[in-house]
Design an enzyme around this catalytic site. Structure first.
Site, PDB file in Angstrom:
ATOM      1  N   GLY A  15      38.364  37.225  27.246  1.00 25.67           N
ATOM      2  CA  GLY A  15      36.941  36.880  27.303  1.00 25.67           C
ATOM      3  C   GLY A  15      36.347  37.359  28.615  1.00 25.67           C
ATOM      4  CG  ASP A  70      38.271  37.001  16.604  1.00 18.66           C
ATOM      5  OD1 ASP A  70      38.313  36.132  17.511  1.00 18.66           O
ATOM      6  OD2 ASP A  70      37.836  36.754  15.465  1.00 18.66           O
ATOM      7  CB  SER A 150      34.169  21.714  29.745  1.00 20.00           C
ATOM      8  OG  SER A 150      32.913  21.087  29.932  1.00 20.00           O
ATOM      9  CE1 TYR A 163      32.779  23.965  25.141  1.00 16.37           C
ATOM     10  CE2 TYR A 163      32.011  22.036  26.366  1.00 16.37           C
ATOM     11  CZ  TYR A 163      32.407  23.371  26.336  1.00 16.37           C
ATOM     12  OH  TYR A 163      32.433  24.089  27.506  1.00 16.37           O
ATOM     13  CE  LYS A 167      35.801  24.262  26.842  1.00 17.35           C
ATOM     14  NZ  LYS A 167      36.444  25.540  27.219  1.00 17.35           N
TER      15      LYS A 167
HETATM   16  N1  LIG Z   1      28.466  27.737  31.408  1.00 20.07           N
HETATM   17  C1  LIG Z   1      28.768  26.483  31.602  1.00 20.07           C
HETATM   18  O1  LIG Z   1      27.944  25.712  32.075  1.00 20.07           O
HETATM   19  C2  LIG Z   1      30.149  25.992  31.234  1.00 20.07           C
HETATM   20  C3  LIG Z   1      30.469  24.656  31.502  1.00 20.07           C
HETATM   21  C4  LIG Z   1      31.730  24.199  31.202  1.00 20.07           C
HETATM   22  C5  LIG Z   1      32.649  25.066  30.629  1.00 20.07           C
HETATM   23  N2  LIG Z   1      32.324  26.347  30.347  1.00 20.07           N
HETATM   24  C6  LIG Z   1      33.320  27.218  29.726  1.00 20.07           C
HETATM   25  O2  LIG Z   1      33.232  28.547  30.215  1.00 20.07           O
HETATM   26  C7  LIG Z   1      33.706  29.412  29.201  1.00 20.07           C
HETATM   27  C8  LIG Z   1      32.676  30.412  28.783  1.00 20.07           C
HETATM   28  O3  LIG Z   1      32.127  31.047  29.881  1.00 20.07           O
HETATM   29  P1  LIG Z   1      30.910  32.052  29.662  1.00 20.07           P
HETATM   30  O4  LIG Z   1      29.784  31.345  28.981  1.00 20.07           O
HETATM   31  O5  LIG Z   1      30.655  32.712  30.938  1.00 20.07           O
HETATM   32  O6  LIG Z   1      31.560  33.069  28.631  1.00 20.07           O
HETATM   33  P2  LIG Z   1      30.896  33.774  27.370  1.00 20.07           P
HETATM   34  O7  LIG Z   1      30.685  32.776  26.262  1.00 20.07           O
HETATM   35  O8  LIG Z   1      29.751  34.572  27.835  1.00 20.07           O
HETATM   36  O9  LIG Z   1      32.084  34.694  26.890  1.00 20.07           O
HETATM   37  C9  LIG Z   1      32.697  35.644  27.748  1.00 20.07           C
HETATM   38  C10 LIG Z   1      33.198  36.754  26.896  1.00 20.07           C
HETATM   39  O10 LIG Z   1      34.122  36.252  25.913  1.00 20.07           O
HETATM   40  C11 LIG Z   1      34.000  37.041  24.758  1.00 20.07           C
HETATM   41  N3  LIG Z   1      34.520  36.350  23.576  1.00 20.07           N
HETATM   42  C12 LIG Z   1      33.960  35.302  22.917  1.00 20.07           C
HETATM   43  N4  LIG Z   1      34.711  34.969  21.864  1.00 20.07           N
HETATM   44  C13 LIG Z   1      35.764  35.821  21.844  1.00 20.07           C
HETATM   45  C14 LIG Z   1      36.884  35.988  20.979  1.00 20.07           C
HETATM   46  N5  LIG Z   1      37.053  35.207  19.909  1.00 20.07           N
HETATM   47  N6  LIG Z   1      37.775  36.950  21.265  1.00 20.07           N
HETATM   48  C15 LIG Z   1      37.618  37.758  22.352  1.00 20.07           C
HETATM   49  N7  LIG Z   1      36.559  37.664  23.187  1.00 20.07           N
HETATM   50  C16 LIG Z   1      35.645  36.697  22.941  1.00 20.07           C
HETATM   51  C17 LIG Z   1      32.505  37.334  24.669  1.00 20.07           C
HETATM   52  O11 LIG Z   1      32.271  38.529  23.919  1.00 20.07           O
HETATM   53  C18 LIG Z   1      32.077  37.466  26.124  1.00 20.07           C
HETATM   54  O12 LIG Z   1      32.001  38.815  26.510  1.00 20.07           O
HETATM   55  C19 LIG Z   1      34.025  28.553  27.985  1.00 20.07           C
HETATM   56  O13 LIG Z   1      35.384  28.199  27.946  1.00 20.07           O
HETATM   57  C20 LIG Z   1      33.139  27.373  28.232  1.00 20.07           C
HETATM   58  O14 LIG Z   1      33.554  26.241  27.501  1.00 20.07           O
HETATM   59  C21 LIG Z   1      31.087  26.829  30.646  1.00 20.07           C
END
Ligand SMILES: NC(=O)c1ccc[n+]([C@@H]2O[C@H](COP(=O)([O-])OP(=O)(O)OC[C@H]3O[C@@H](n4cnc5c(N)ncnc54)[C@H](O)[C@@H]3O)[C@@H](O)[C@H]2O)c1
Length: 267
Positions: A15, A70, A150, A163, A167
Site C-alpha cells: 500500500g 491486490d 488505529s 473498522y 483494528k
Molecule cells: N488517515 C487517518 O487519519 C488514519 C487514522 C488511523 C489509521 N489510518 C490507517 O492508515 C492506513 C491508510 O493510510 P492512507 O489513507 O494514507 O492510505 P491509502 O488508503 O491512501 O492507501 C495507500 C495505498 O494503498 C493502496 N491499496 C489499497 N488497497 C489495496 C490493496 N487491496 N492491495 C494493494 N494496494 C492497496 C492504494 O492504492 C493506495 O495507493 C490504513 O491502515 C488506515 O486504517 C489512517
C-alpha cells in the site's frame, strides 16, 4: 551520528502509493525507509500509484521498484511478496499500510459491509504477517514487520464499528505474531494513528491544543511515517508486540477538566 541500521536493507511496503485526498501513510513511510538507505519494493493495487512512488523515491536518490497486486487476495499477496523478495534479493523490513474505514450506525451496518471491512483491515493484515513472516523465517536473519492499526482499535469507533473491531484485531495479531516469531529474531509492531485526515503536512509547528480532541496537535502523515521508521530500525531492536499510538495525545485525555480555581481549593 545515530545509525538506524537501515542502510542497504531490503524493505517491502504494502500500500505504498499515494491518493491525494488521503493521508499518504504509504508514501511517507516508503520515502522515509528509502531515505534511510533501504531499497523499497512498493506494492500497490494501482499501477500508476506504484510507479509514481517509485519515481518519487528515485528522484530523491533512493532505490525502489513497483509490484502490482491486490493484497486482499491471499493468492495475489503470496505472489506479490515472493516477487518483492525476489527483486530485493531477500527481505529485512515489512510494512503493511492497507486499511480503510466504512461508515454507518451500528444498528444499520449490513453483514456484507462488515465482511468486506474485516477483510480489508484484518484478514489482509493476517495474510501479510503470515506470508512475509514465512520469507523472514526461511531466510533466518531476523527482521521487522510493522502494520498500521488505529486509535479506533483502542477506543470506541463510533459509526465505524467493523473498522474499530478490525483494528483491535490488528493490535492482537501484532502481539501474537511477535510472540510466535520472537524465536526467529523477527519483531512485529503496530503504529496506531490518530485522526490524520486527508494530509495536514502544512500544519504549522507551535500551535498546540487548537481543538478539544488533541492536547498537543493532530498528527501529520510524516509523524506516522517516523513511527514506522523507528519501529523498523535498529533503535527498536528490543521492541516487539507493541502498538505505538501517534495521536497528539487524543486518547490520553483526563476524565474531567479542572480549572485553576478548583485546583486552588484542593491545594
Ligand atoms: N488517515 C487517518 O487519519 C488514519 C487514522 C488511523 C489509521 N489510518 C490507517 O492508515 C492506513 C491508510 O493510510 P492512507 O489513507 O494514507 O492510505 P491509502 O488508503 O491512501 O492507501 C495507500 C495505498 O494503498 C493502496 N491499496 C489499497 N488497497 C489495496 C490493496 N487491496 N492491495 C494493494 N494496494 C492497496 C492504494 O492504492 C493506495 O495507493 C490504513 O491502515 C488506515 O486504517 C489512517
Amino acid at each position: 551520528m545515530i545509525d538506524l541500521g537501515l542502510n542497504g536493507k531490503r524493505a517491502i511496503v504494502s500500500g505504498a502509493g499515494y491518493i491525494p485526498e488521503r493521508a499518504g501513510h504509504g508514501r511517507f513511510s516508503s520515502l522515509n525507509l528509502a531515505a534511510a538507505g533501504a531499497t523499497v519494493a512498493c506494492i500497490d493495487i494501482d499501477e500508476g500509484r506504484a510507479k509514481a512512488i517509485v519515481e518519487e523515491i528515485q528522484a530523491a536518490g533512493g532505490n525502489a521498484f513497483p509490484v502490482i497486486a491486490d493484497m486482499e487476495s491471499y493468492a495475489e499477496a503470496e505472489r506479490a511478496i515472493a516477487e518483492a523478495v525476489h527483486g530485493l534479493g531477500g527481505v529485512d523490513v515489512c510494512v503493511d499500510i492497507i486499511g480503510e474505514a466504512t461508515w454507518d450506525r451500528a444498528e444499520d451496518f449490513s453483514p456484507a459491509v462488515w465482511d468486506t471491512t474485516i477483510q480489508r483491515n484484518l484478514s489482509q493484515v493476517f495474510y501479510f504477517f503470515q506470508l512475509a513472516g514465512r520469507h523472514l523465517i526461511a531466510q533466518g536473519t531476523g527482521g521487522s514487520i510493522v502494520a498500521l492499526a488505529s486509535v479506533d482499535g483502542f477506543v470506541a469507533a463510533a459509526q465505524h464499528a467493523p473498522y474499530g473491531a478490525a483494528k483491535a484485531g490488528v493490535v492482537s495479531l501484532v502481539k501474537t505474531f511477535a510472540h510466535e516469531f520472537g524465536k526467529h529474531g523477527i519483531r512485529v509492531n503496530g503504529v496506531a494513528p490518530g485522526n490524520v485526515g486527508s494530509g495536514n503536512e502544512d500544519q504549522p509547528e507551535g500551535e498546540y491544543a487548537v481543538n478539544g480532541v488533541n492536547p498537543l496537535a493532530a498528527p501529520r502523515a510524516h509523524d506516522i511515517a517516523n513511527a514506522v521508521l523507528f519501529l523498523s530500525s535498529a533503535l527498536a531492536e528490543r521492541i516487539t508486540g507493541q502498538t505505538l499510538v501517534v495521536d497528539g495525545g487524543a486518547t490520553i485525555k483526563a476524565m474531567w477538566e479542572m480549572d485553576d480555581a478548583t485546583l486552588e481549593g484542593l491545594r
